[in-house]
Motif scaffolding. Structure first.
Motif, mmCIF file in Angstrom:
data_model
loop_
_atom_site.group_PDB
_atom_site.id
_atom_site.type_symbol
_atom_site.label_atom_id
_atom_site.label_comp_id
_atom_site.label_asym_id
_atom_site.label_seq_id
_atom_site.Cartn_x
_atom_site.Cartn_y
_atom_site.Cartn_z
ATOM 1 N N GLU A 283 -20.634 -1.730 19.037
ATOM 2 C CA GLU A 283 -20.231 -1.997 17.664
ATOM 3 C C GLU A 283 -18.866 -1.377 17.367
ATOM 4 O O GLU A 283 -18.438 -0.443 18.033
ATOM 5 N N ASN A 284 -18.184 -1.935 16.341
ATOM 6 C CA ASN A 284 -16.891 -1.434 15.869
ATOM 7 C C ASN A 284 -15.775 -1.589 16.891
ATOM 8 O O ASN A 284 -14.815 -0.806 16.915
ATOM 9 N N ASP A 285 -15.882 -2.608 17.747
ATOM 10 C CA ASP A 285 -14.850 -2.803 18.761
ATOM 11 C C ASP A 285 -14.903 -4.240 19.259
ATOM 12 O O ASP A 285 -15.947 -4.905 19.183
ATOM 13 N N SER A 286 -13.776 -4.708 19.812
ATOM 14 C CA SER A 286 -13.714 -6.070 20.346
ATOM 15 C C SER A 286 -14.338 -6.193 21.724
ATOM 16 O O SER A 286 -14.461 -7.289 22.269
ATOM 17 N N GLY A 287 -14.718 -5.069 22.322
ATOM 18 C CA GLY A 287 -15.421 -5.103 23.597
ATOM 19 C C GLY A 287 -14.493 -5.310 24.783
ATOM 20 O O GLY A 287 -13.272 -5.401 24.664
ATOM 21 N N TRP A 288 -15.144 -5.416 25.958
ATOM 22 C CA TRP A 288 -14.412 -5.578 27.217
ATOM 23 C C TRP A 288 -15.071 -6.656 28.070
ATOM 24 O O TRP A 288 -16.297 -6.693 28.187
ATOM 25 N N ILE A 289 -14.250 -7.505 28.669
ATOM 26 C CA ILE A 289 -14.732 -8.545 29.568
ATOM 27 C C ILE A 289 -13.952 -8.449 30.888
ATOM 28 O O ILE A 289 -12.989 -7.693 30.992
ATOM 29 N N GLY A 290 -14.390 -9.214 31.883
ATOM 30 C CA GLY A 290 -13.682 -9.171 33.162
ATOM 31 C C GLY A 290 -13.703 -7.800 33.799
ATOM 32 O O GLY A 290 -12.709 -7.350 34.388
ATOM 33 N N THR A 291 -14.840 -7.107 33.700
ATOM 34 C CA THR A 291 -14.966 -5.720 34.168
ATOM 35 C C THR A 291 -15.291 -5.703 35.659
ATOM 36 O O THR A 291 -16.460 -5.650 36.051
#
Length: 476
Positions: free
Chosen positions: A310-318
């Motif tokens: 929550e409270n973040d755009s997150g991470w992808i392609g990890t």
């Protein structure tokens, strides 16, 4: 006041703090939070730095490889940048604390002519590797024609990690119609426990292979062989690449890390292990990493995947991970792309912990420095964000809210269960799934909460079927 009375009062104060264990004295010893990251690293996207590489810090890092020498960490990475065409040469960053990263230039000015001709125009470097052998540093690099097996792994040598580097030419090559199946990219070097050196390499096309390296030359012992296959999935629709091997002397096992999925979004890190360098490599559930069946989606113990707190755009392609063993601590490095703008790729460094049965698990938060936890139920109880990294689902995992009650209960919107402390800094989560109990053993640590800008407690671990789980305590 007499000296005797002063001593009596002092002893009483100390005794009260020790016995009650509820004052500031106890809390300071129970949890020590790591420091906040620098503002330059905390920024996920910043258009103002696009053309100023000295301000990139962790930005524009893809396929990181790490080595430490004389107290300095060096990360080498693929030619990559957002907002323009990257300059060729292999990017170099350095740090003294794994947090503050300084852009330190490039290894080369351009792709060597032999590599460019072999790959029919390859103009950038991919996925470097650096290793020290016989008091010299060897840098391995990939050049490839995108979407084909026209690929080239070369090597260079130097007496210093900051160069200059002397190119040695080809180590391994592949080409359409050469009679082999390996794709010569993504080299990674390991020294086996008998002192020999080995290179893992390969990708989608034919899987992951292992060949022995001559430590005197830095080249393959037998240039004409593609080596022993150690991992493969069903076909080109099942992504596998970025192999990396490391050895744990505590478990006396070799560990193979690979990345599944597509590098821009579904990338995730998988781990398997073997008693011998040449395999077979098995995951948590005993499945071999060479699996060309319809079930090859379910191979490898997934320890890092795309995620959203929550409270973040997150991470992808990890994905595309590297492993660092440093003074009794272990870390994993990988690239990750910003959840709402996949063209920004960052370097992530995470502390690694080990389960009781010898599997590595990664912290849910990036490393910002040392912290410590000796928490009791009072510190642990509260509201947590919880992430479940399903092996069969490569889409980003979003956190859900659970409450760890002081009475040992777990409550969530759709789940419930029980939690308890087992050994120091370890919890047992027991979920009630329709009358069936599913257990997860997790390890507590202190971390910086990047999403909320403060120190907190986190946990990481594996469920009884090898599914990775993360948790982070939050205020609600």
């Amino acid at each position: 006041m007499s000296a005797g009375k002063r001593w009596t009062i002092l002893v009483a104060i100390i005794s009260t703090a020790v016995v009650l264990g509820i004052s500031g004295f106890y809390k300071e010893k129970a949890i020590t939070y790591p420091k906040a990251p620098p503002e330059s690293v905390a920024s996920k996207t910043d258009p103002d730095i696009v053309m100023d590489e000295l301000k990139w810090t962790t930005n524009n890092t893809h396929d990181p490889e790490i080595i430490k020498e004389d107290g300095v960490y060096y990360v080498y990475s693929t030619d990559y940048m957002t907002g323009g065409k990257p300059a060729p040469g292999i990017q170099v960053r350095k740090s003294t604390d794994l947090v503050n990263w300084e852009f330190a230039g490039r290894v080369f000015d351009q792709v060597p002519l032999e590599a460019a001709e072999w790959t029919m125009g390859g103009s950038t470097f991919w996925a470097p590797e650096v290793v020290k052998m016989n008091d010299r540093f060897y840098l391995y690099y990939s050049v490839s024609q995108t979407g084909s097996r026209n690929s080239y792994i070369g090597a260079a040598v130097s007496s210093s990690l900051e160069g200059p580097w002397k190119d040695l030419g080809a180590v391994a090559v592949s080409k359409e119609g050469d009679g082999h199946t390996v794709n010569a990219i993504d080299p990674s070097i390991i020294q086996a426990k008998d002192g020999t050196y080995w290179m893992s390499y390969g990708s989608y096309f034919g899987g992951i292979f292992l060949v022995e390296i001559n430590a005197e030359t830095g080249l393959m012992k037998n240039r004409n062989e593609e080596g022993v296959k150690i991992a493969q999935r069903k076909n080109m629709d099942y992504g596998i690449e970025a192999p990396s091997l490391f050895y744990n002397d505590q478990t006396d096992m070799y560990y193979l890390m690979t990345s599944y999925g597509w590098l821009e979004d579904t990338y995730n890190v998988r781990v398997a292990r073997s008693q011998t360098i040449e395999g077979p490599y098995l995951d948590y559930n005993g499945r071999e990493m060479i699996d060309v069946s319809d079930g090859s989606w379910d191979t490898g113990t997934k320890i890092i995947g795309s995620y959203f707190f929550e409270n973040d755009s997150g991470w992808i392609g990890t994905g595309h991970s590297a492993f660092l063993q440093d003074n009794g601590k272990d870390y994993i490095l990988h690239n990750a792309r910003v959840g709402d703008d996949k063209f920004w790729s960052h370097l992530h460094v995470r502390e690694v912990f080990w389960t009781e049965d010898g599997w590595p698990v990664a912290s849910p938060e990036r490393y910002t420095g040392k912290g410590s936890v000796k928490a009791n139920k009072r510190e642990i109880a509260g509201t947590w964000e919880y992430i479940h990294h399903e092996r069969f689902n490569e889409e980003p995992a979003s956190s859900t809210i659970i409450t760890l009650g002081k009475d040992g209960s777990i409550q969530g919107d759709t789940v419930s269960g029980l939690w308890s402390t087992t050994k120091e800094n370890m919890l047992l989560l027991e979920w009630d799934l329709g009358g069936e109990t599913v257990s997860e053993n997790v390890i507590l640590s202190a971390a910086w909460d990047w999403e909320n800008g403060k120190g907190t407690i986190v946990f990481t671990g594996l469920g009884e079927n090898g599914t990775a789980v993360w948790g982070k305590k939050v205020e609600k």
